[in-house]
Scaffold this motif. Structure first.
Motif, mmCIF file in Angstrom:
data_model
loop_
_atom_site.group_PDB
_atom_site.id
_atom_site.type_symbol
_atom_site.label_atom_id
_atom_site.label_comp_id
_atom_site.label_asym_id
_atom_site.label_seq_id
_atom_site.Cartn_x
_atom_site.Cartn_y
_atom_site.Cartn_z
ATOM 1 N N ARG A 1 -6.256 5.767 -6.830
ATOM 2 C CA ARG A 1 -6.097 7.221 -6.721
ATOM 3 C C ARG A 1 -4.825 7.701 -7.409
ATOM 4 O O ARG A 1 -4.697 8.875 -7.706
ATOM 5 C CB ARG A 1 -6.065 7.629 -5.241
ATOM 6 N N ALA A 2 -3.880 6.792 -7.636
ATOM 7 C CA ALA A 2 -2.615 7.220 -8.248
ATOM 8 C C ALA A 2 -2.872 7.637 -9.682
ATOM 9 O O ALA A 2 -3.685 7.042 -10.375
ATOM 10 C CB ALA A 2 -1.621 6.070 -8.228
ATOM 11 N N PRO B 1 0.822 -1.232 0.000
ATOM 12 C CA PRO B 1 0.000 0.000 0.000
ATOM 13 C C PRO B 1 0.848 1.272 0.000
ATOM 14 O O PRO B 1 0.496 2.247 -0.667
ATOM 15 C CB PRO B 1 -0.833 -0.135 1.277
ATOM 16 N N ASP B 2 1.978 1.263 0.707
ATOM 17 C CA ASP B 2 2.768 2.490 0.844
ATOM 18 C C ASP B 2 3.588 2.872 -0.388
ATOM 19 O O ASP B 2 4.072 4.001 -0.459
ATOM 20 C CB ASP B 2 3.741 2.357 2.032
ATOM 21 N N ALA C 1 1.455 3.801 -5.233
ATOM 22 C CA ALA C 1 1.206 5.036 -6.004
ATOM 23 C C ALA C 1 2.509 5.530 -6.650
ATOM 24 O O ALA C 1 2.513 5.935 -7.828
ATOM 25 C CB ALA C 1 0.599 6.113 -5.102
ATOM 26 N N ASP C 2 3.618 5.486 -5.912
ATOM 27 C CA ASP C 2 4.913 5.887 -6.485
ATOM 28 C C ASP C 2 5.286 4.970 -7.653
ATOM 29 O O ASP C 2 5.811 5.426 -8.679
ATOM 30 C CB ASP C 2 6.033 5.789 -5.433
ATOM 31 N N SER D 1 -6.597 -0.914 1.195
ATOM 32 C CA SER D 1 -5.735 0.247 1.064
ATOM 33 C C SER D 1 -4.947 0.194 -0.257
ATOM 34 O O SER D 1 -4.803 1.205 -0.956
ATOM 35 C CB SER D 1 -4.803 0.266 2.283
ATOM 36 N N PHE D 2 -4.461 -0.996 -0.611
ATOM 37 C CA PHE D 2 -3.698 -1.138 -1.860
ATOM 38 C C PHE D 2 -4.574 -0.766 -3.060
ATOM 39 O O PHE D 2 -4.164 0.016 -3.926
ATOM 40 C CB PHE D 2 -3.204 -2.585 -1.997
ATOM 41 N N ALA E 1 -7.332 1.026 -3.142
ATOM 42 C CA ALA E 1 -7.716 2.447 -3.113
ATOM 43 C C ALA E 1 -6.549 3.329 -3.559
ATOM 44 O O ALA E 1 -6.719 4.245 -4.368
ATOM 45 C CB ALA E 1 -8.160 2.830 -1.707
ATOM 46 N N ARG E 2 -5.361 3.052 -3.057
ATOM 47 C CA ARG E 2 -4.215 3.904 -3.400
ATOM 48 C C ARG E 2 -3.797 3.722 -4.856
ATOM 49 O O ARG E 2 -3.366 4.684 -5.499
ATOM 50 C CB ARG E 2 -3.042 3.623 -2.474
#
Ligand SMILES: O=C(O)c1ccccc1NCC(=O)[C@H](O)[C@H](O)COP(=O)(O)O
Length: 221
Positions: A209-210, A167-168, A171-172, A202-203, A205-206
């Motif tokens: 959104r990316a 998840p963290d 997006a990057d 979370s994964f 969703a992120r």
């Protein structure tokens, strides 16, 4: 919008979690030559694939390379797609396609993208992954996302980015590699072989959104 595949689902509960989170695809690992807590029997794979709701693409992930076996896997488990890891020859891919018509994804080693070039004309998607010496995935290791983006510019096949995503960093990773889809296995687990519902949500969703496009800045009045 970058699509999301959650791989290594072993139970109906985790399948439900993945579908509820809004993932586009689910990976079920069967017939691999490495020891992984994410592997299930062919019977379990068929059961999970049958239980997947409409609009969630089912992907059978395997290291079987013999065409007779891959055909048997597809005919028994009836996935929407098969993802092949390891040394697979072109004739085997041709035979599998002719016999089943299934969508074929091939895992390519992110450190040596020669295979991606070699099989680009033959497969429906390339999973650029941090594979081990046997070609297995699930390593939890990231790789050079910029290099994947450069490679993808001349590949015809959609590129699915995999390897060490969580998840963290998803997006990057999407911004750096601009893939067609992202794929995660160990990065959303609570324990080996079991998904963490919060991490899966979370994964997805992120990743959703990316964006790979810089937002337009409105001119000041
Ligand atoms: O996940 C495994 O254990 C595995 C074993 C053998 C072949 C393939 C495997 N996984 C394939 C996948 O599609 C994974 O999602 C991908 O390799 C990314 O894994 P991770 O780095 O753990 O997110």
């Amino acid at each position: 919008m970058t699509r999301v595949k959650i791989c290594g689902v072993t139970t109906r509960g985790d399948l439900e979690t993945v579908a509820d989170a809004g993932a586009d695809a689910v990976g079920i690992i069967c017939d691999v030559t490495v020891d992984t807590p994410r592997e299930v029997s062919l019977e379990r794979a068929r059961d999970l694939i049958e239980a997947a709701p409409p609009f969630v693409t089912t992907v059978l992930v395997t290291m079987a390379t013999d065409p007779e076996r891959t055909i048997e896997l597809v005919e028994t488990a009836t996935p929407d797609a098969i993802q092949l890891h390891g040394e697979v020859d072109r004739d085997a891919i041709d035979s599998l396609r002719a016999a089943t018509g299934v969508t074929i994804l091939l895992a390519a080693d992110a450190e040596d993208l020669a295979d991606a070039d070699r099989y680009d004309d033959l497969v429906d998607g390339l999973v650029v992954d941090s594979t081990d010496e046997d070609g297995a995935g699930g390593t939890g290791e990231t790789h050079d996302w910029e290099r994947t983006r450069t490679a993808a510019t001349h590949l015809e096949s959609p590129v699915i980015l995999a390897g060490g995503l969580e998840p963290d960093n998803v997006a990057d990773a999407i911004r750096a590699a601009e893939p067609f889809a992202v794929d995660v296995s160990s990065g959303v687990e609570a324990e080996e072989g079991r998904k963490d519902p919060d991490a899966v949500h979370s994964f997805v969703a992120r990743a959703g959104r990316a964006t790979t496009v810089e937002p337009e800045v409105s001119p000041s009045p």
